[in-house]
Design a protein around this motif. Sequence first.
Motif, PDB file in Angstrom:
ATOM      1  N   CYS A   8      16.624  -0.605  20.574  1.00  0.00           N
ATOM      2  CA  CYS A   8      17.595  -0.158  19.580  1.00  0.00           C
ATOM      3  C   CYS A   8      18.911  -0.849  19.911  1.00  0.00           C
ATOM      4  O   CYS A   8      19.498  -0.605  20.964  1.00  0.00           O
ATOM      5  CB  CYS A   8      17.733   1.360  19.622  1.00  0.00           C
ATOM      6  SG  CYS A   8      18.811   1.992  18.330  1.00  0.00           S
ATOM      7  N   GLY A  11      22.003   0.520  16.667  1.00  0.00           N
ATOM      8  CA  GLY A  11      21.362   1.340  15.650  1.00  0.00           C
ATOM      9  C   GLY A  11      20.256   0.661  14.886  1.00  0.00           C
ATOM     10  O   GLY A  11      19.663   1.248  13.993  1.00  0.00           O
ATOM     11  N   THR A  12      19.965  -0.605  15.233  1.00  0.00           N
ATOM     12  CA  THR A  12      18.911  -1.358  14.547  1.00  0.00           C
ATOM     13  C   THR A  12      17.682  -1.472  15.447  1.00  0.00           C
ATOM     14  O   THR A  12      17.804  -1.826  16.624  1.00  0.00           O
ATOM     15  CB  THR A  12      19.406  -2.768  14.179  1.00  0.00           C
ATOM     16  OG1 THR A  12      20.507  -2.626  13.270  1.00  0.00           O
ATOM     17  CG2 THR A  12      18.311  -3.588  13.526  1.00  0.00           C
ATOM     18  N   PRO A  28      17.549  -0.672  10.404  1.00  0.00           N
ATOM     19  CA  PRO A  28      18.243   0.453  11.036  1.00  0.00           C
ATOM     20  C   PRO A  28      17.264   1.594  11.355  1.00  0.00           C
ATOM     21  O   PRO A  28      16.405   1.923  10.523  1.00  0.00           O
ATOM     22  CB  PRO A  28      19.266   0.883   9.990  1.00  0.00           C
ATOM     23  CG  PRO A  28      19.488  -0.351   9.162  1.00  0.00           C
ATOM     24  CD  PRO A  28      18.154  -1.040   9.128  1.00  0.00           C
ATOM     25  N   ASP A  30      17.798   4.700  11.419  1.00  0.00           N
ATOM     26  CA  ASP A  30      17.939   5.766  10.417  1.00  0.00           C
ATOM     27  C   ASP A  30      17.099   5.469   9.174  1.00  0.00           C
ATOM     28  O   ASP A  30      16.492   6.376   8.599  1.00  0.00           O
ATOM     29  CB  ASP A  30      19.406   5.956  10.014  1.00  0.00           C
ATOM     30  CG  ASP A  30      20.236   6.578  11.124  1.00  0.00           C
ATOM     31  OD1 ASP A  30      19.657   7.170  12.063  1.00  0.00           O
ATOM     32  OD2 ASP A  30      21.477   6.466  11.049  1.00  0.00           O
ATOM     33  N   ASP A  31      17.050   4.212   8.749  1.00  0.00           N
ATOM     34  CA  ASP A  31      16.228   3.840   7.586  1.00  0.00           C
ATOM     35  C   ASP A  31      14.738   3.967   7.897  1.00  0.00           C
ATOM     36  O   ASP A  31      13.949   4.370   7.034  1.00  0.00           O
ATOM     37  CB  ASP A  31      16.533   2.402   7.140  1.00  0.00           C
ATOM     38  CG  ASP A  31      17.896   2.279   6.469  1.00  0.00           C
ATOM     39  OD1 ASP A  31      18.528   3.321   6.188  1.00  0.00           O
ATOM     40  OD2 ASP A  31      18.325   1.129   6.245  1.00  0.00           O
TER      41      ASP A  31
END
Length: 119
Positions: A8, A11-12, A28, A30-31
């Motif tokens: 990570c 955040g990616t 990301p 989150d995605d």
Amino acid sequence: MTRYEPACEDGTLVLVADDVDDRLEVGPVDDVVDAVGGDTHAIEYDQKQRKQPWLDTDDGTLEIDVRDAVTRLNHTPEFVSELREYDMGEDRYGLPTRTVKFADRFVDILEQQGRTDAE
């Protein structure tokens, strides 16, 4: 055999080869979590699958922490090669196609746990 470890970076989610200079951006985190369907993913096991000695569940359901799992589970070169076929710039469901394909395959991998060859 080369394995791709998740990393990570800002955040990616990136898959990084453990023995050669190769890496692939997935998107990301989150995605990825959104594409999988949320922070947790439930795997349901039937009576036969519950007999697996490694499975610790009384109700036949195992809750997976998606964020933890996508940043810990490594992948094969074949998996990464398949993901390379998808561009990060393409848009699908408002997310890059590669991110969505990773999430789809990741769920497939989770759902395969506990299955035997006879099934």
